[in-house]
Design a protein around this motif. Structure first.
Motif, short mmCIF file in Angstrom:
data_model
loop_
_atom_site.label_atom_id
_atom_site.label_comp_id
_atom_site.label_asym_id
_atom_site.label_seq_id
_atom_site.Cartn_x
_atom_site.Cartn_y
_atom_site.Cartn_z
N UNK A 226 1.03 -1.04 -0.33
CA UNK A 226 0.04 0.05 0.07
C UNK A 226 1.04 1.27 0.07
N UNK A 227 0.78 2.00 -1.15
CA UNK A 227 1.91 3.07 -1.28
C UNK A 227 1.87 3.92 -0.31
N UNK A 228 0.60 4.56 0.44
CA UNK A 228 0.39 5.54 1.50
C UNK A 228 0.65 5.00 2.73
N UNK A 229 1.18 3.83 3.13
CA UNK A 229 1.37 3.54 4.50
C UNK A 229 2.72 4.30 4.94
N UNK A 230 2.52 4.50 6.21
CA UNK A 230 3.67 5.24 6.77
C UNK A 230 4.03 6.76 5.98
N UNK A 231 3.14 7.33 5.45
CA UNK A 231 3.32 8.53 4.70
C UNK A 231 3.12 9.78 5.89
N UNK A 232 4.13 10.54 6.04
CA UNK A 232 3.90 11.87 6.80
C UNK A 232 3.98 12.92 6.04
N UNK A 233 3.07 14.10 6.02
CA UNK A 233 3.12 15.30 5.55
C UNK A 233 3.05 16.32 6.54
N UNK A 234 3.78 17.04 7.13
CA UNK A 234 4.08 18.02 8.22
C UNK A 234 4.04 19.26 7.58
N UNK A 235 3.41 20.34 7.97
CA UNK A 235 3.47 21.66 7.65
C UNK A 235 3.99 22.60 8.88
N UNK A 236 4.77 23.40 8.47
CA UNK A 236 5.41 24.40 9.31
C UNK A 236 5.23 26.05 8.81
N UNK A 237 4.20 26.55 9.54
CA UNK A 237 4.07 27.91 9.20
C UNK A 237 3.09 28.22 7.99
N UNK A 238 2.37 27.41 7.54
CA UNK A 238 1.66 27.40 6.40
C UNK A 238 0.64 26.45 6.44
N UNK A 239 -0.24 26.45 5.65
CA UNK A 239 -1.46 25.36 5.58
C UNK A 239 -2.01 25.39 3.98
N UNK A 240 -2.71 24.31 4.01
CA UNK A 240 -3.20 24.26 2.43
C UNK A 240 -4.05 22.87 2.40
N UNK A 241 -4.43 22.39 1.29
CA UNK A 241 -5.22 21.33 1.35
C UNK A 241 -4.57 20.11 0.26
N UNK A 242 -4.61 18.76 0.93
CA UNK A 242 -3.99 17.64 0.31
C UNK A 242 -4.92 16.85 -0.45
N UNK A 243 -4.74 16.60 -1.57
CA UNK A 243 -5.42 15.67 -2.42
C UNK A 243 -4.61 14.19 -2.85
#
Length: 481
Positions: A226-243
């Protein structure tokens, strides 16, 4: 007997006699190495035979009316559980409401420790209802606004306290959706827009950093990725939308025991868009189903294939061992031949040196014999010829006669010198006994001569003569004494 002899003549592996076999240390080493290699390869082939392999087949997906299970396990370290909601919608634009949905939320501390659990049976939210018509009376609206203010103040106070404590949230569970294209997303859309504005003071302060621990569309099987297992997306000082754009491929895994596991594989493409003032941050999973289904079937290799590979491996190793042994024998034979040639060459050189030495000795002997022609020995030539003739040796060469004379003279001189030493020793002992010495002459007796000759291997036995007496030649007075 004729038939038996004919059959024996067809034997391709005749046995040699035991006494014709020669066992060597190098052969034993090669045999042990060959046995170790064959044992290792046998175990490898046995493991290769016992393990299964998979065969992939593709066909058109004919499934209808089934649901698609979505397993999610995600962590939002910067958003409390009170503001998170899960929303699922299919391609018709309708929210999925009547699904058997099991979703849990775990409150997490700043350090990631669990501090509370909440079961959500209604995390799949309905679409926002349309506003009421403007003809409702003012009193009803006033009551509704007053109730809204009380709930909002309570929610705002609770969420702000959680944000100050650095709480996060872990969302996990199973969503059962229809097998049509759609999406599900996790966001703060479940909050009233005014409440969200009062909590976060705008979309820019909503941090949707997340870690996807597990995301799958069905049960797992051996070898699935499963390609999304243990995927981390951390934002610093900004924000947005993940698709995340996901392509789901229906899959069947058939075990060797005929057990069938219906599941799904998927591929994914990721897209991130920065926040703007018109939308609130969220994490979207947009999925679509492939019309092709993949069947993965376990199979095991045939026993005949195992025997064929085993014979090839063991036979090849045995042949290589025999070839190595013969090569070592060839090397040893060449080494022995080289050693023998060097030994022969060494012996030849020694013989040549000996021959040259003999030539030098012969030349010296010839010079010595030539010098004898001018030398007159003490013993006359006639006397030497007489005794040589009596011995049966006729020698016409004067040089050899004189050589014998010189050798005889040397022998007599050595014997006489040894006899003199024996005589002096004997007389010394006599003088010590008598405590005086009146005559210093040395008298050679037969006893002295016998002792000297005995040292050269000649034993003399003869009647004692008068001259052998120690007192011979002394004056009467000395004899009386």
């Amino acid at each position: 007997m004729g038939v038996k002899q004919a059959i024996k003549s067809l034997d391709a592996f005749p046995r040699a006699e035991e006494h014709l076999l020669q066992k060597t240390q190098s052969g034993a080493v090669v045999s042990l190495v060959g046995l170790f290699i064959m044992a290792t390869l046998f175990l490898h082939e046995l493991r290769y035979y016992l393990t299964t392999y998979t065969v992939h087949q593709m066909a058109v997906d004919l499934k209808r009316g089934e649901t698609l299970p979505i397993h999610i396990n995600m962590t939002f370290p910067s958003l409390p559980c009170d503001v998170l909601s899960v929303d699922a919608i299919d391609m018709s634009g309708k929210h999925e409401v009547d699904l058997d949905t099991n979703i849990w939320k775990l409150r997490l501390s700043r350090d990631g420790h669990i501090i509370g659990t909440e079961y959500l049976s209604d995390l799949v939210e309905k679409e926002h209802q349309q506003k009421h018509d403007g003809d409702k009376d003012h009193n009803e609206n006033s009551i509704h606004v007053h109730g809204f203010d009380q709930d909002a103040e309570k929610t705002i106070k609770k969420v702000k306290q959680a944000l100050d404590n650095g709480e996060g949230c872990r969302v996990y569970g199973v969503l059962d959706v229809q097998r049509v294209a759609g999406n599900f997303h996790i966001s703060v859309h479940g909050l009233n827009i005014f409440v969200a504005q009062m909590i976060f003071e705008g979309p820019n302060h909503v941090n949707v950093s997340h870690v996807i621990h597990d995301l799958s569309f069905g049960p797992k099987y051996p070898g699935i990725h499963n390609p999304l297992d243990e995927t981390a997306r951390i934002l610093h000082g900004t924000s947005g939308t993940f698709k995340y754009y996901i392509k789901v491929v229906p899959t069947e895994y058939r075990y060797l025991s005929k057990e069938v596991v219906p599941t799904n594989q998927f591929s994914v493409t990721e897209y991130y868009s920065p926040i703007n003032d018109r939308t609130w941050p969220a994490v979207y999973f947009l999925y679509d189903l492939s019309p092709i289904t993949v069947t993965i079937r376990e199979e095991r290799r045939s026993f005949l294939h195992f025997i064929t590979r085993l014979c090839a491996v063991l036979g090849g190793t045995f042949a290589l061992t025999v070839y190595t042994r013969k090569s070592l024998r060839g090397v040893q034979f060449v080494a022995r031949e080289g050693e023998r040639e060097r030994e022969e060459e060494r012996e030849m050189n020694q013989n040549q040196q000996s021959s040259e030495g003999r030539h030098d000795d012969d030349a010296a002997l010839s010079d010595f014999l030539a010098s004898l022609m001018d030398y007159t020995p003490t013993i006359p030539d006639e006397l030497v010829e007489h005794y040589l003739a009596k011995s049966g040796f006729q020698c016409p060469d004067v040089r050899l006669i004189r050589l014998v004379a010189v050798a005889t003279q040397k022998f007599i001189a050595e014997v006489a010198n040894d006899a003199l030493q024996h005589c002096k020793a004997r007389q010394t002992s006599i003088i010590k006994d008598k405590k005086q010495q009146k005559d210093k002459r040395s008298i050679l007796t037969m006893e002295d001569l016998s002792k000297a000759l005995r040292e050269y291997g000649v034993n003399v036995k003869h009647q004692e003569y008068f001259a052998d007496s120690p007192t011979t030649g002394l004056d009467p007075a000395s004899r009386d004494e």
